[in-house]
Motif scaffolding. Structure first.
Motif, PDB file in Angstrom:
ATOM      1  N   PHE A   3       0.815  -1.216   0.000  1.00  0.00           N
ATOM      2  CA  PHE A   3       0.000   0.000   0.000  1.00  0.00           C
ATOM      3  C   PHE A   3       0.851   1.271   0.000  1.00  0.00           C
ATOM      4  CE2 PHE A   3      -3.475   2.777   1.766  1.00  0.00           C
ATOM      5  CZ  PHE A   3      -4.175   2.798   0.568  1.00  0.00           C
ATOM      6  N   ASP A   4       1.533   1.565   1.096  1.00  0.00           N
ATOM      7  CA  ASP A   4       2.265   2.837   1.141  1.00  0.00           C
ATOM      8  C   ASP A   4       3.613   2.706   1.848  1.00  0.00           C
ATOM      9  OD1 ASP A   4       1.360   2.352   3.632  1.00  0.00           O
ATOM     10  OD2 ASP A   4       0.329   4.250   3.935  1.00  0.00           O
ATOM     11  N   PHE A   5       4.126   1.476   1.955  1.00  0.00           N
ATOM     12  CA  PHE A   5       5.375   1.244   2.687  1.00  0.00           C
ATOM     13  C   PHE A   5       6.545   2.009   2.050  1.00  0.00           C
ATOM     14  CE2 PHE A   5       9.314  -1.200   3.345  1.00  0.00           C
ATOM     15  CZ  PHE A   5       9.362  -1.199   4.719  1.00  0.00           C
ATOM     16  N   PHE A   6       6.627   1.938   0.711  1.00  0.00           N
ATOM     17  CA  PHE A   6       7.753   2.557   0.008  1.00  0.00           C
ATOM     18  C   PHE A   6       7.763   4.080   0.219  1.00  0.00           C
ATOM     19  CE2 PHE A   6       9.959   3.888  -4.006  1.00  0.00           C
ATOM     20  CZ  PHE A   6      11.184   3.326  -3.684  1.00  0.00           C
ATOM     21  N   ASP A   7       6.561   4.694   0.190  1.00  0.00           N
ATOM     22  CA  ASP A   7       6.462   6.152   0.408  1.00  0.00           C
ATOM     23  C   ASP A   7       6.966   6.522   1.798  1.00  0.00           C
ATOM     24  OD1 ASP A   7       5.304   6.154  -2.023  1.00  0.00           O
ATOM     25  OD2 ASP A   7       3.256   6.470  -1.344  1.00  0.00           O
ATOM     26  N   HIS A   8       6.545   5.732   2.801  1.00  0.00           N
ATOM     27  CA  HIS A   8       6.974   6.008   4.182  1.00  0.00           C
ATOM     28  C   HIS A   8       8.487   5.814   4.328  1.00  0.00           C
ATOM     29  CE1 HIS A   8       3.283   6.766   6.423  1.00  0.00           C
ATOM     30  NE2 HIS A   8       2.690   5.912   5.616  1.00  0.00           N
ATOM     31  N   LEU A   9       9.005   4.756   3.674  1.00  0.00           N
ATOM     32  CA  LEU A   9      10.447   4.479   3.753  1.00  0.00           C
ATOM     33  C   LEU A   9      11.244   5.645   3.177  1.00  0.00           C
ATOM     34  CD1 LEU A   9      12.691   2.327   4.328  1.00  0.00           C
ATOM     35  CD2 LEU A   9      12.419   1.594   1.967  1.00  0.00           C
ATOM     36  N   LYS A  10      10.813   6.126   2.015  1.00  0.00           N
ATOM     37  CA  LYS A  10      11.519   7.241   1.365  1.00  0.00           C
ATOM     38  C   LYS A  10      11.438   8.518   2.214  1.00  0.00           C
ATOM     39  CE  LYS A  10      13.248   5.852  -2.618  1.00  0.00           C
ATOM     40  NZ  LYS A  10      14.692   5.900  -2.837  1.00  0.00           N
ATOM     41  N   SER A  11      10.242   8.800   2.764  1.00  0.00           N
ATOM     42  CA  SER A  11      10.103  10.053   3.521  1.00  0.00           C
ATOM     43  C   SER A  11      10.887  10.000   4.838  1.00  0.00           C
ATOM     44  CB  SER A  11       8.629  10.380   3.771  1.00  0.00           C
ATOM     45  OG  SER A  11       8.039   9.378   4.547  1.00  0.00           O
ATOM     46  N   ARG A  12      10.960   8.826   5.450  1.00  0.00           N
ATOM     47  CA  ARG A  12      11.680   8.724   6.732  1.00  0.00           C
ATOM     48  C   ARG A  12      13.196   8.729   6.551  1.00  0.00           C
ATOM     49  NH1 ARG A  12       8.522   5.070  11.157  1.00  0.00           N
ATOM     50  NH2 ARG A  12       6.396   5.617  10.571  1.00  0.00           N
ATOM     51  N   THR A  13      13.660   8.427   5.336  1.00  0.00           N
ATOM     52  CA  THR A  13      15.117   8.385   5.109  1.00  0.00           C
ATOM     53  C   THR A  13      15.557   9.499   4.150  1.00  0.00           C
ATOM     54  OG1 THR A  13      14.836   6.830   3.278  1.00  0.00           O
ATOM     55  CG2 THR A  13      15.224   5.872   5.452  1.00  0.00           C
ATOM     56  N   GLN A  14      14.703  10.498   3.980  1.00  0.00           N
ATOM     57  CA  GLN A  14      14.974  11.639   3.094  1.00  0.00           C
ATOM     58  C   GLN A  14      15.321  11.190   1.671  1.00  0.00           C
ATOM     59  OE1 GLN A  14      17.947  13.796   5.277  1.00  0.00           O
ATOM     60  NE2 GLN A  14      16.461  14.670   6.663  1.00  0.00           N
ATOM     61  N   GLY A  15      14.735  10.075   1.252  1.00  0.00           N
ATOM     62  CA  GLY A  15      14.922   9.602  -0.123  1.00  0.00           C
ATOM     63  C   GLY A  15      16.140   8.733  -0.353  1.00  0.00           C
ATOM     64  N   TYR A  16      16.943   8.468   0.711  1.00  0.00           N
ATOM     65  CA  TYR A  16      18.196   7.718   0.512  1.00  0.00           C
ATOM     66  C   TYR A  16      18.015   6.203   0.481  1.00  0.00           C
ATOM     67  CZ  TYR A  16      21.082  11.891   1.047  1.00  0.00           C
ATOM     68  OH  TYR A  16      21.675  13.098   0.853  1.00  0.00           O
ATOM     69  N   ALA A  17      16.969   5.676   1.103  1.00  0.00           N
ATOM     70  CA  ALA A  17      16.827   4.211   1.198  1.00  0.00           C
ATOM     71  C   ALA A  17      16.350   3.622  -0.118  1.00  0.00           C
ATOM     72  CB  ALA A  17      15.855   3.856   2.310  1.00  0.00           C
ATOM     73  N   SER A  18      16.776   2.400  -0.405  1.00  0.00           N
ATOM     74  CA  SER A  18      16.233   1.677  -1.556  1.00  0.00           C
ATOM     75  C   SER A  18      15.767   0.310  -1.082  1.00  0.00           C
ATOM     76  CB  SER A  18      17.277   1.547  -2.660  1.00  0.00           C
ATOM     77  OG  SER A  18      18.427   0.897  -2.184  1.00  0.00           O
ATOM     78  N   LEU A  19      14.775  -0.218  -1.777  1.00  0.00           N
ATOM     79  CA  LEU A  19      14.084  -1.428  -1.311  1.00  0.00           C
ATOM     80  C   LEU A  19      14.077  -2.482  -2.406  1.00  0.00           C
ATOM     81  CD1 LEU A  19      11.840  -2.796   0.671  1.00  0.00           C
ATOM     82  CD2 LEU A  19      10.212  -1.678  -0.819  1.00  0.00           C
ATOM     83  N   ASP A  20      14.267  -3.725  -2.007  1.00  0.00           N
ATOM     84  CA  ASP A  20      14.111  -4.853  -2.931  1.00  0.00           C
ATOM     85  C   ASP A  20      13.428  -5.968  -2.159  1.00  0.00           C
ATOM     86  OD1 ASP A  20      14.860  -6.286  -5.489  1.00  0.00           O
ATOM     87  OD2 ASP A  20      15.639  -7.629  -3.970  1.00  0.00           O
ATOM     88  N   TYR A  21      12.565  -6.744  -2.832  1.00  0.00           N
ATOM     89  CA  TYR A  21      11.949  -7.880  -2.122  1.00  0.00           C
ATOM     90  C   TYR A  21      11.739  -9.053  -3.069  1.00  0.00           C
ATOM     91  CZ  TYR A  21       7.554  -5.907  -4.015  1.00  0.00           C
ATOM     92  OH  TYR A  21       6.571  -5.410  -4.842  1.00  0.00           O
TER      93      TYR A  21
END
Length: 615
Positions: free
Chosen positions: A466-484
């Motif tokens: 749903f919105d996990f990626f948006d929260h991850l980006k906002s909490r890390t100022q855009g620096y985090a990247s995700l793979d699953y």
């Protein structure tokens, strides 16, 4: 054009020893397509006049967003020490949703260029694709791109890349896809390090499909890599997964436009045209063989693409339903991984339940439907497939909350994914907090260099979509990247929360959530709908319920007409009489009145906006 580029009009010799098959793997936006553009120019197969940015990206969406959605194969001639080599480059998608296509592209190659942005360093998708390449025993060529950027730090990231793959920092090539610096040396390194393909030219023909696209004029164009034997025009071929036979009308290589040839031998990469009109008959990963002398064993690694995320697509104007059906049929021709079936919703009317590979896939399909076919659509909140077992031991696969069985539930199983999050070490605490709030289980933590850390978690897919990626980006100022990647299923304490308007269930707002979050979901939806639904002549209760138990309630108060306005004093009984009469009328209206939810309110509630957009 480089002085060592061969004349593209004279195709290079196709002896296996002079073929090099390689692909470029990287995270999104690390410059794959730009580097591919420079290679096309330097090898001379695209002249300066025809050149355009992202040459191999065929779709408008790919060009606008700067992402690659479909793999592309191209053959380039390159001369080293007076000898001409045929370089087959496969440009792969960089997004996690298309991992299966990437894995098939890697299986078609012997080498991989591991491309890393010299200003950003290693990201989650870089690692995921690197592990895929290592599983396929590919020769890895580490390359730092974008060295011309002011923020580039080639020294630091060369060390990081060398320690990751076990080499020396000086072996990491430094190039700029934009200016062309170092690309000649990279092509030389490909010829030097990537091993030539190995296969048996006398065995029955076997070729692996690594991509297929739909062409409006020619039908399905299938991209293949020949492993054994030889394929020639006009022979009959057989698809090993479906057993279907077709005649080969045309066979050739992409350079980068299609060039027909007299056949494809061991190790060659090219395209086939059979006149088939449906991409589902050319499945990515399938094996093609000669129908007269078929091979006994198919090539390994083929699986059916499995939808991970489901969403309902409904036309805003109900009369567009036939256009939506036709549009989905046409998109299915070019995208075999799209699944859909008709469904109806009390609130939204007729539409389709669609299965997607992931959220990006959902977004792209919705955007293509709106652009290419001029449709206005509502997409319901994405959900994942659940396995629900009832008390009488019946198992139901639920892709839509409305399919959730009533009665007593024995257990619910949900899909789980193994996630890898890469971020600067300063954000470890906030990432952990976010993952724990989404029911994640930590698997491990690893430092890649001095300031970057990789966190591994097992998480329910339903919490990510749903919105996990948006929260991850906002909490890390855009620096985090995700793979699953999928990691099986687990039993969870899940319940279905229904939203009721005046006692009637509104199926579009129902959701399957974890028991601990049911109350907060119910509260959020009732509060949101209270703001969005216009007031009626009577009071409207909005309730959230699990089964028969109400867990949250909001009231939309009635619009009241001032019936006492005409009374200027006088006896109180007269006023009371008028009020009683109004009360009776409201009661009667409540029994027969229906709450009409405006379309804008549905769109706003499903997209998470608290304001109805005024048209």
């Amino acid at each position: 054009m480089s002085p060592r580029a061969s004349n593209p009009l004279q195709p290079a010799s196709t002896l296996p020893t002079q073929i090099r098959n390689f692909c470029i793997i990287a995270h999104i936006d690390h410059g794959k397509s730009t580097l591919a553009d420079r290679m096309l120019q330097i090898t001379g197969i695209v002249d300066d006049r025809s050149m355009r940015a992202q040459y191999l990206d065929r779709m408008d969406i790919e060009r606008e967003r700067g992402i690659t959605i479909k793999s592309q194969a191209v053959r380039m001639p390159w001369e080293v020490d007076g000898k001409t080599f045929a370089l087959n480059m496969i440009d792969t998608p960089g997004h996690v949703d298309f991992t299966y296509e990437v894995s098939r592209s890697l299986a078609a190659c012997e080498g991989a260029i591991l491309l890393v942005d010299a200003a950003q360093g290693i990201e989650a998708q870089t690692l995921a694709n690197l592990y895929l390449a290592m599983e396929n025993d590919l020769t890895i060529i580490p390359v730092l791109n974008k060295i011309d950027l002011p923020a580039a730090d080639p020294e630091k990231y060369s060390k990081e890349l060398a320690s990751l793959i076990g080499g020396k920092p000086e072996d990491v090539l430094r190039v700029s896809g934009k200016t062309g610096v170092g690309v000649d040396a990279l092509l030389d390194r490909v010829v030097e390090l990537v091993p030539p393909p190995v296969g048996d030219p006398d065995a029955p023909a076997r070729a692996m499909i690594f991509d297929s696209v739909y062409d409006a004029y020619r039908g399905v164009v299938t991209y293949v890599r020949v492993i054994d034997g030889r394929l020639t025009p006009r022979e009959r071929i057989k698809m090993m997964s479906t057993g279907a036979n077709h005649e080969l009308l045309e066979i050739g290589v992409s350079s980068p436009e299609p060039v027909p040839t007299k056949g494809l031998g061991v190790g060659e990469v090219g395209y086939l045209i059979t006149g088939v009109k449906d991409v589902r008959q050319s499945k990515v990963g399938d094996t093609i063989t000669d129908a007269q002398k078929p091979a006994t064993d198919a090539l390994p690694g083929y699986t059916e693409p499995k939808p991970m995320v489901f969403s309902g697509l409904y036309p805003i104007d109900g009369s567009d339903y036939p256009i939506l059906r036709e549009a989905l049929d046409k998109l299915k021709l070019s995208d075999a991984s799209l699944n859909y079936e008709p469904e109806t919703s009390v609130a939204l009317g007729f539409g389709f339940r669609c299965g997607f590979l992931g959220l990006l896939h959902l977004e792209i399909i919705t955007e293509r439907l709106e652009r290419e076919f001029g449709l206005d659509l509502i997409a319901t909140a994405p959900s994942v497939p659940y396995e629900v077992t009832t008390e009488d031991r019946k198992t139901v696969t639920v892709t839509n909350p409305s399919e959730y069985p009533s009665g007593k539930i024995d257990s619910v199983r949900e899909p789980v994914v193994k996630t890898a999050i890469l971020a600067p070490k300063d954000y470890v605490g906030t990432i952990m907090e976010l993952c724990q709030s989404r029911r994640g289980t930590m698997l491990g933590m690893e430092y890649l260099g001095e300031d970057r850390v990789e966190l591994k978690y097992n998480m329910p897919l339903g919490e990510i979509v749903f919105d996990f990626f948006d929260h991850l980006k906002s909490r890390t100022q855009g620096y985090a990247s995700l793979d699953y990647e999928p990691a099986g299923e687990q039993e969870s304490d899940l319940v279905k929360v229904d939203i009721l308007l005046q006692g009637e269930t509104v199926d579009a707002f129902s959701a399957i959530v974890h028991k601990d979050k049911a109350y907060s979901y119910g509260l959020m939806m009732t509060e949101r709908l209270k703001k969005l639904i216009p007031r009626q002549q009577f009071e409207v209760p909005i309730q959230a319920a699990i089964g028969a138990r109400i867990i949250a309630r909001e009231n939309i108060s009635a619009i009241r007409k001032d019936v006492l306005a005409k009374c200027y004093g006088g006896d109180i009984t007269r006023k009371r009489k008028l009020l009683e009469k109004q009360k009776e009328g409201k009661k009667r209206m409540k029994m027969v009145g229906r709450v009409e939810v405006p379309q804008e309110a549905f769109i706003a509630a499903l997209s998470g906006d608290d304001e109805v957009k005024k048209k």
